[in-house]
Design a protein around this motif. Sequence first.
Motif, PDB file in Angstrom:
ATOM      1  N   LEU A  62       0.828  -1.212   0.000  1.00 48.40           N
ATOM      2  CA  LEU A  62       0.000   0.000   0.000  1.00 48.40           C
ATOM      3  C   LEU A  62       0.859   1.256   0.000  1.00 48.40           C
ATOM      4  O   LEU A  62       0.538   2.236  -0.678  1.00 48.40           O
ATOM      5  CB  LEU A  62      -0.961   0.002   1.195  1.00 48.40           C
ATOM      6  N   LEU A  63       1.952   1.226   0.730  1.00 49.14           N
ATOM      7  CA  LEU A  63       2.870   2.362   0.749  1.00 49.14           C
ATOM      8  C   LEU A  63       3.436   2.618  -0.651  1.00 49.14           C
ATOM      9  O   LEU A  63       3.522   3.758  -1.095  1.00 49.14           O
ATOM     10  CB  LEU A  63       3.997   2.085   1.742  1.00 49.14           C
ATOM     11  N   GLY A  64       3.800   1.549  -1.349  1.00 50.83           N
ATOM     12  CA  GLY A  64       4.297   1.693  -2.718  1.00 50.83           C
ATOM     13  C   GLY A  64       3.254   2.283  -3.644  1.00 50.83           C
ATOM     14  O   GLY A  64       3.544   3.166  -4.450  1.00 50.83           O
ATOM     15  N   ILE A  65       2.019   1.825  -3.520  1.00 47.00           N
ATOM     16  CA  ILE A  65       0.936   2.340  -4.363  1.00 47.00           C
ATOM     17  C   ILE A  65       0.678   3.812  -4.062  1.00 47.00           C
ATOM     18  O   ILE A  65       0.549   4.630  -4.982  1.00 47.00           O
ATOM     19  CB  ILE A  65      -0.340   1.485  -4.191  1.00 47.00           C
ATOM     20  N   VAL A  66       0.627   4.173  -2.788  1.00 44.36           N
ATOM     21  CA  VAL A  66       0.418   5.578  -2.416  1.00 44.36           C
ATOM     22  C   VAL A  66       1.572   6.434  -2.929  1.00 44.36           C
ATOM     23  O   VAL A  66       1.361   7.541  -3.432  1.00 44.36           O
ATOM     24  CB  VAL A  66       0.246   5.726  -0.889  1.00 44.36           C
ATOM     25  N   GLY A  67       2.785   5.918  -2.842  1.00 42.13           N
ATOM     26  CA  GLY A  67       3.944   6.668  -3.335  1.00 42.13           C
ATOM     27  C   GLY A  67       3.873   6.933  -4.824  1.00 42.13           C
ATOM     28  O   GLY A  67       4.144   8.052  -5.281  1.00 42.13           O
ATOM     29  N   VAL A  68       3.511   5.936  -5.607  1.00 46.17           N
ATOM     30  CA  VAL A  68       3.410   6.138  -7.058  1.00 46.17           C
ATOM     31  C   VAL A  68       2.212   7.027  -7.375  1.00 46.17           C
ATOM     32  O   VAL A  68       2.268   7.844  -8.299  1.00 46.17           O
ATOM     33  CB  VAL A  68       3.372   4.791  -7.814  1.00 46.17           C
ATOM     34  N   TRP A  69       1.148   6.927  -6.598  1.00 45.02           N
ATOM     35  CA  TRP A  69       0.023   7.853  -6.781  1.00 45.02           C
ATOM     36  C   TRP A  69       0.489   9.291  -6.521  1.00 45.02           C
ATOM     37  O   TRP A  69       0.123  10.204  -7.265  1.00 45.02           O
ATOM     38  CB  TRP A  69      -1.134   7.475  -5.858  1.00 45.02           C
ATOM     39  N   LEU A  70       1.278   9.497  -5.479  1.00 45.51           N
ATOM     40  CA  LEU A  70       1.825  10.832  -5.215  1.00 45.51           C
ATOM     41  C   LEU A  70       2.654  11.317  -6.400  1.00 45.51           C
ATOM     42  O   LEU A  70       2.540  12.473  -6.819  1.00 45.51           O
ATOM     43  CB  LEU A  70       2.727  10.811  -3.972  1.00 45.51           C
ATOM     44  N   TYR A  71       3.484  10.447  -6.931  1.00 46.45           N
ATOM     45  CA  TYR A  71       4.287  10.800  -8.104  1.00 46.45           C
ATOM     46  C   TYR A  71       3.384  11.204  -9.268  1.00 46.45           C
ATOM     47  O   TYR A  71       3.604  12.234  -9.902  1.00 46.45           O
ATOM     48  CB  TYR A  71       5.186   9.618  -8.507  1.00 46.45           C
ATOM     49  N   ALA A  72       2.353  10.402  -9.520  1.00 48.57           N
ATOM     50  CA  ALA A  72       1.435  10.695 -10.628  1.00 48.57           C
ATOM     51  C   ALA A  72       0.726  12.035 -10.403  1.00 48.57           C
ATOM     52  O   ALA A  72       0.520  12.801 -11.345  1.00 48.57           O
ATOM     53  CB  ALA A  72       0.414   9.571 -10.782  1.00 48.57           C
ATOM     54  N   ALA A  73       0.370  12.317  -9.155  1.00 45.91           N
ATOM     55  CA  ALA A  73      -0.313  13.577  -8.850  1.00 45.91           C
ATOM     56  C   ALA A  73       0.640  14.765  -8.979  1.00 45.91           C
ATOM     57  O   ALA A  73       0.217  15.869  -9.336  1.00 45.91           O
ATOM     58  CB  ALA A  73      -0.897  13.519  -7.442  1.00 45.91           C
ATOM     59  N   MET A  74       1.913  14.563  -8.725  1.00 49.46           N
ATOM     60  CA  MET A  74       2.905  15.644  -8.804  1.00 49.46           C
ATOM     61  C   MET A  74       3.395  15.911 -10.227  1.00 49.46           C
ATOM     62  O   MET A  74       3.873  17.006 -10.525  1.00 49.46           O
ATOM     63  CB  MET A  74       4.114  15.307  -7.929  1.00 49.46           C
TER      64      MET A  74
END
Length: 154
Positions: A62-74
Amino acid sequence: MGKINTGRVLLGGVVAGLIVNVGEFILNVPVAGEEFDAAMRELGKEPVAASAITIFVILGFLLGIVGVWLYAAMRPRFGPGPRTAATAGLTLWALAYLFPTLGMMVMDLFPFDMMLLSLVWGLVETQIALQAGAWFYQEAAAAQPAPEFVAAGH
């Protein structure tokens, strides 16, 4: 701004989560496992049970998914690439590693050197995980109007 490509977030997130989980295994078993178990005994607790480890593995993904979501949002604001992945990794580290660890340090739950090792390890871990996970992310292809719709002049 385009929509976030959920499929690519999941793909990159699973890759990032795998890296987090491998890193956490290395830290918590061969590197600092004995020290962590001793610290748990000092608190009057048993070593971490297999059921808890299962939850930690799920949380790593889940941490990995949230991290890549943050990247996508940025990406739309900071642009694609390693610098944005590093920024997402630093943000993830601050939220998931720094703040909780500082709280444990203030309460003096675990030895300082163990907590410092966890913080530094987590910083490196999230940077590697986000660089890898971001590499798999790409924006969804923009929907193109049907050729007959364009030809009709609409």
